[in-house]
Design a protein around this motif. Structure first.
Motif, PDB file in Angstrom:
ATOM      1  N   ALA A 257      -0.307 -11.965   5.698  1.00 23.41           N
ATOM      2  CA  ALA A 257       0.167 -11.641   4.345  1.00 23.41           C
ATOM      3  C   ALA A 257      -0.956 -11.114   3.456  1.00 23.41           C
ATOM      4  O   ALA A 257      -0.748 -10.169   2.688  1.00 23.41           O
ATOM      5  CB  ALA A 257       0.820 -12.864   3.705  1.00 23.41           C
ATOM      6  N   LEU A 258      -2.128 -11.703   3.546  1.00 27.31           N
ATOM      7  CA  LEU A 258      -3.249 -11.254   2.724  1.00 27.31           C
ATOM      8  C   LEU A 258      -3.603  -9.813   3.069  1.00 27.31           C
ATOM      9  O   LEU A 258      -3.710  -8.957   2.190  1.00 27.31           O
ATOM     10  CB  LEU A 258      -4.461 -12.171   2.925  1.00 27.31           C
ATOM     11  CG  LEU A 258      -5.715 -11.814   2.132  1.00 27.31           C
ATOM     12  CD1 LEU A 258      -5.454 -11.879   0.637  1.00 27.31           C
ATOM     13  CD2 LEU A 258      -6.859 -12.736   2.515  1.00 27.31           C
ATOM     14  N   ARG A 259      -3.762  -9.529   4.331  1.00 25.73           N
ATOM     15  CA  ARG A 259      -4.098  -8.165   4.756  1.00 25.73           C
ATOM     16  C   ARG A 259      -3.008  -7.173   4.358  1.00 25.73           C
ATOM     17  O   ARG A 259      -3.306  -6.074   3.919  1.00 25.73           O
ATOM     18  CB  ARG A 259      -4.309  -8.125   6.266  1.00 25.73           C
ATOM     19  CG  ARG A 259      -5.586  -8.807   6.691  1.00 25.73           C
ATOM     20  CD  ARG A 259      -5.769  -8.768   8.175  1.00 25.73           C
ATOM     21  NE  ARG A 259      -7.112  -9.227   8.530  1.00 25.73           N
ATOM     22  CZ  ARG A 259      -7.707  -8.929   9.650  1.00 25.73           C
ATOM     23  NH1 ARG A 259      -7.103  -8.192  10.555  1.00 25.73           N
ATOM     24  NH2 ARG A 259      -8.918  -9.376   9.889  1.00 25.73           N
ATOM     25  N   ASN A 260      -1.764  -7.569   4.516  1.00 24.89           N
ATOM     26  CA  ASN A 260      -0.654  -6.670   4.179  1.00 24.89           C
ATOM     27  C   ASN A 260      -0.489  -6.446   2.681  1.00 24.89           C
ATOM     28  O   ASN A 260       0.213  -5.520   2.266  1.00 24.89           O
ATOM     29  CB  ASN A 260       0.657  -7.197   4.760  1.00 24.89           C
ATOM     30  CG  ASN A 260       0.686  -7.106   6.260  1.00 24.89           C
ATOM     31  OD1 ASN A 260       0.041  -6.254   6.865  1.00 24.89           O
ATOM     32  ND2 ASN A 260       1.424  -8.005   6.897  1.00 24.89           N
ATOM     33  N   SER A 261      -1.134  -7.268   1.875  1.00 23.10           N
ATOM     34  CA  SER A 261      -0.990  -7.134   0.418  1.00 23.10           C
ATOM     35  C   SER A 261      -1.994  -6.155  -0.190  1.00 23.10           C
ATOM     36  O   SER A 261      -1.925  -5.862  -1.383  1.00 23.10           O
ATOM     37  CB  SER A 261      -1.139  -8.502  -0.259  1.00 23.10           C
ATOM     38  OG  SER A 261      -2.503  -8.902  -0.283  1.00 23.10           O
ATOM     39  N   ALA A 262      -2.906  -5.640   0.599  1.00 22.35           N
ATOM     40  CA  ALA A 262      -3.947  -4.743   0.073  1.00 22.35           C
ATOM     41  C   ALA A 262      -3.342  -3.443  -0.434  1.00 22.35           C
ATOM     42  O   ALA A 262      -2.496  -2.839   0.224  1.00 22.35           O
ATOM     43  CB  ALA A 262      -4.975  -4.453   1.156  1.00 22.35           C
ATOM     44  N   THR A 263      -3.782  -3.036  -1.612  1.00 24.04           N
ATOM     45  CA  THR A 263      -3.304  -1.776  -2.193  1.00 24.04           C
ATOM     46  C   THR A 263      -4.443  -1.049  -2.902  1.00 24.04           C
ATOM     47  O   THR A 263      -5.412  -1.664  -3.331  1.00 24.04           O
ATOM     48  CB  THR A 263      -2.185  -2.004  -3.234  1.00 24.04           C
ATOM     49  OG1 THR A 263      -2.693  -2.823  -4.283  1.00 24.04           O
ATOM     50  CG2 THR A 263      -0.968  -2.652  -2.632  1.00 24.04           C
ATOM     51  N   VAL A 264      -4.288   0.262  -2.991  1.00 22.61           N
ATOM     52  CA  VAL A 264      -5.146   1.082  -3.835  1.00 22.61           C
ATOM     53  C   VAL A 264      -4.228   1.700  -4.869  1.00 22.61           C
ATOM     54  O   VAL A 264      -3.241   2.349  -4.527  1.00 22.61           O
ATOM     55  CB  VAL A 264      -5.873   2.179  -3.037  1.00 22.61           C
ATOM     56  CG1 VAL A 264      -6.610   3.130  -3.973  1.00 22.61           C
ATOM     57  CG2 VAL A 264      -6.845   1.566  -2.040  1.00 22.61           C
ATOM     58  N   THR A 265      -4.544   1.473  -6.125  1.00 24.02           N
ATOM     59  CA  THR A 265      -3.757   2.006  -7.226  1.00 24.02           C
ATOM     60  C   THR A 265      -4.590   3.046  -7.959  1.00 24.02           C
ATOM     61  O   THR A 265      -5.738   2.776  -8.326  1.00 24.02           O
ATOM     62  CB  THR A 265      -3.370   0.878  -8.196  1.00 24.02           C
ATOM     63  OG1 THR A 265      -2.687  -0.144  -7.469  1.00 24.02           O
ATOM     64  CG2 THR A 265      -2.494   1.393  -9.318  1.00 24.02           C
ATOM     65  N   LYS A 266      -4.016   4.227  -8.144  1.00 24.05           N
ATOM     66  CA  LYS A 266      -4.709   5.256  -8.927  1.00 24.05           C
ATOM     67  C   LYS A 266      -4.700   4.843 -10.398  1.00 24.05           C
ATOM     68  O   LYS A 266      -3.661   4.454 -10.918  1.00 24.05           O
ATOM     69  CB  LYS A 266      -4.008   6.601  -8.773  1.00 24.05           C
ATOM     70  CG  LYS A 266      -4.135   7.182  -7.394  1.00 24.05           C
ATOM     71  CD  LYS A 266      -3.406   8.508  -7.313  1.00 24.05           C
ATOM     72  CE  LYS A 266      -3.474   9.070  -5.908  1.00 24.05           C
ATOM     73  NZ  LYS A 266      -2.751  10.349  -5.793  1.00 24.05           N
ATOM     74  N   ILE A 267      -5.863   4.903 -11.009  1.00 25.87           N
ATOM     75  CA  ILE A 267      -5.978   4.670 -12.445  1.00 25.87           C
ATOM     76  C   ILE A 267      -6.620   5.919 -13.057  1.00 25.87           C
ATOM     77  O   ILE A 267      -7.076   6.813 -12.339  1.00 25.87           O
ATOM     78  CB  ILE A 267      -6.780   3.387 -12.768  1.00 25.87           C
ATOM     79  CG1 ILE A 267      -8.190   3.449 -12.171  1.00 25.87           C
ATOM     80  CG2 ILE A 267      -6.035   2.153 -12.266  1.00 25.87           C
ATOM     81  CD1 ILE A 267      -9.072   2.282 -12.545  1.00 25.87           C
TER      82      ILE A 267
ATOM     83  N   PHE B 111      -5.880  -7.145  -3.598  1.00 25.13           N
ATOM     84  CA  PHE B 111      -5.133  -7.934  -2.618  1.00 25.13           C
ATOM     85  C   PHE B 111      -4.214  -8.811  -3.444  1.00 25.13           C
ATOM     86  O   PHE B 111      -4.674  -9.527  -4.326  1.00 25.13           O
ATOM     87  CB  PHE B 111      -6.090  -8.778  -1.767  1.00 25.13           C
ATOM     88  CG  PHE B 111      -6.825  -7.981  -0.731  1.00 25.13           C
ATOM     89  CD1 PHE B 111      -6.426  -8.006   0.589  1.00 25.13           C
ATOM     90  CD2 PHE B 111      -7.907  -7.193  -1.076  1.00 25.13           C
ATOM     91  CE1 PHE B 111      -7.092  -7.276   1.550  1.00 25.13           C
ATOM     92  CE2 PHE B 111      -8.591  -6.454  -0.139  1.00 25.13           C
ATOM     93  CZ  PHE B 111      -8.189  -6.494   1.185  1.00 25.13           C
ATOM     94  N   ASN B 112      -2.931  -8.739  -3.185  1.00 27.70           N
ATOM     95  CA  ASN B 112      -1.944  -9.330  -4.082  1.00 27.70           C
ATOM     96  C   ASN B 112      -1.216 -10.527  -3.471  1.00 27.70           C
ATOM     97  O   ASN B 112      -0.036 -10.467  -3.171  1.00 27.70           O
ATOM     98  CB  ASN B 112      -0.937  -8.251  -4.499  1.00 27.70           C
ATOM     99  CG  ASN B 112      -1.629  -7.085  -5.162  1.00 27.70           C
ATOM    100  OD1 ASN B 112      -2.353  -7.274  -6.121  1.00 27.70           O
ATOM    101  ND2 ASN B 112      -1.437  -5.898  -4.632  1.00 27.70           N
ATOM    102  N   THR B 113      -1.962 -11.601  -3.298  1.00 26.74           N
ATOM    103  CA  THR B 113      -1.353 -12.874  -2.915  1.00 26.74           C
ATOM    104  C   THR B 113      -1.892 -13.931  -3.874  1.00 26.74           C
ATOM    105  O   THR B 113      -2.963 -13.739  -4.459  1.00 26.74           O
ATOM    106  CB  THR B 113      -1.706 -13.296  -1.468  1.00 26.74           C
ATOM    107  OG1 THR B 113      -3.109 -13.538  -1.389  1.00 26.74           O
ATOM    108  CG2 THR B 113      -1.280 -12.245  -0.450  1.00 26.74           C
TER     109      THR B 113
ATOM    110  N   ILE C 204     -12.740   1.908   1.539  1.00 28.21           N
ATOM    111  CA  ILE C 204     -13.154   0.517   1.279  1.00 28.21           C
ATOM    112  C   ILE C 204     -11.998  -0.434   1.571  1.00 28.21           C
ATOM    113  O   ILE C 204     -12.192  -1.481   2.186  1.00 28.21           O
ATOM    114  CB  ILE C 204     -13.646   0.366  -0.174  1.00 28.21           C
ATOM    115  CG1 ILE C 204     -14.959   1.127  -0.366  1.00 28.21           C
ATOM    116  CG2 ILE C 204     -13.802  -1.107  -0.551  1.00 28.21           C
ATOM    117  CD1 ILE C 204     -15.371   1.302  -1.820  1.00 28.21           C
ATOM    118  N   LYS C 205     -10.803  -0.067   1.137  1.00 30.36           N
ATOM    119  CA  LYS C 205      -9.634  -0.919   1.396  1.00 30.36           C
ATOM    120  C   LYS C 205      -9.449  -1.130   2.893  1.00 30.36           C
ATOM    121  O   LYS C 205      -9.224  -2.257   3.353  1.00 30.36           O
ATOM    122  CB  LYS C 205      -8.360  -0.308   0.811  1.00 30.36           C
ATOM    123  CG  LYS C 205      -7.128  -1.195   1.054  1.00 30.36           C
ATOM    124  CD  LYS C 205      -5.846  -0.455   0.780  1.00 30.36           C
ATOM    125  CE  LYS C 205      -5.266  -0.053   2.098  1.00 30.36           C
ATOM    126  NZ  LYS C 205      -3.946   0.509   2.065  1.00 30.36           N
ATOM    127  N   GLY C 206      -9.570  -0.073   3.664  1.00 33.42           N
ATOM    128  CA  GLY C 206      -9.406  -0.199   5.115  1.00 33.42           C
ATOM    129  C   GLY C 206     -10.388  -1.167   5.734  1.00 33.42           C
ATOM    130  O   GLY C 206     -10.015  -2.015   6.561  1.00 33.42           O
TER     131      GLY C 206
END
Length: 108
Positions: free
Chosen positions: A45-55, A63-65, A31-33
């Protein structure tokens, strides 16, 4: 008839839980891809900020902007075809049925 003792049932449940967790995390990466491909592009910057964090029970896509939420929710005319608002929600909803089917398969 096959009988599963209590101790075996626990092991089976644990195996199913672990497999479902792995499916959830792999689905989150997929989904992130797709969300990155649909995210608006200006500086990248928006695209480069995407992350998947294991919870504990799966994964979290973010997306971290400072403007990620605004760009996701606001209606606007995108500058590039195939990008625009709801760049995360769209891929998430599109993968939902496949995710559920994958989880059902491991329970058979």
């Amino acid at each position: 008839m096959v009988r599963i003792g209590f101790w075996q049932a626990e092991a089976v449940a644990k195996h199913i839980e672990q497999a479902a967790l792995e499916i959830a995390r792999a689905t989150a990466e997929k989904i992130k891809g797709e969300a990155v491909n649909r995210a608006p592009i200006d500086t990248g910057a928006l695209r480069n900020s995407a992350t998947v964090t294991k919870i504990e029970n799966g994964a979290e896509i973010s997306f971290n902007t400072p403007y990620a939420l605004i760009m996701h929710e606001k209606e606007y005319t995108p500058s590039h075809t195939g990008t625009g608002p709801n760049y995360l929600r769209g891929p998430l909803l599109e993968e939902e049925d496949k995710f559920l089917e994958d989880v059902r398969k491991i329970m058979r």
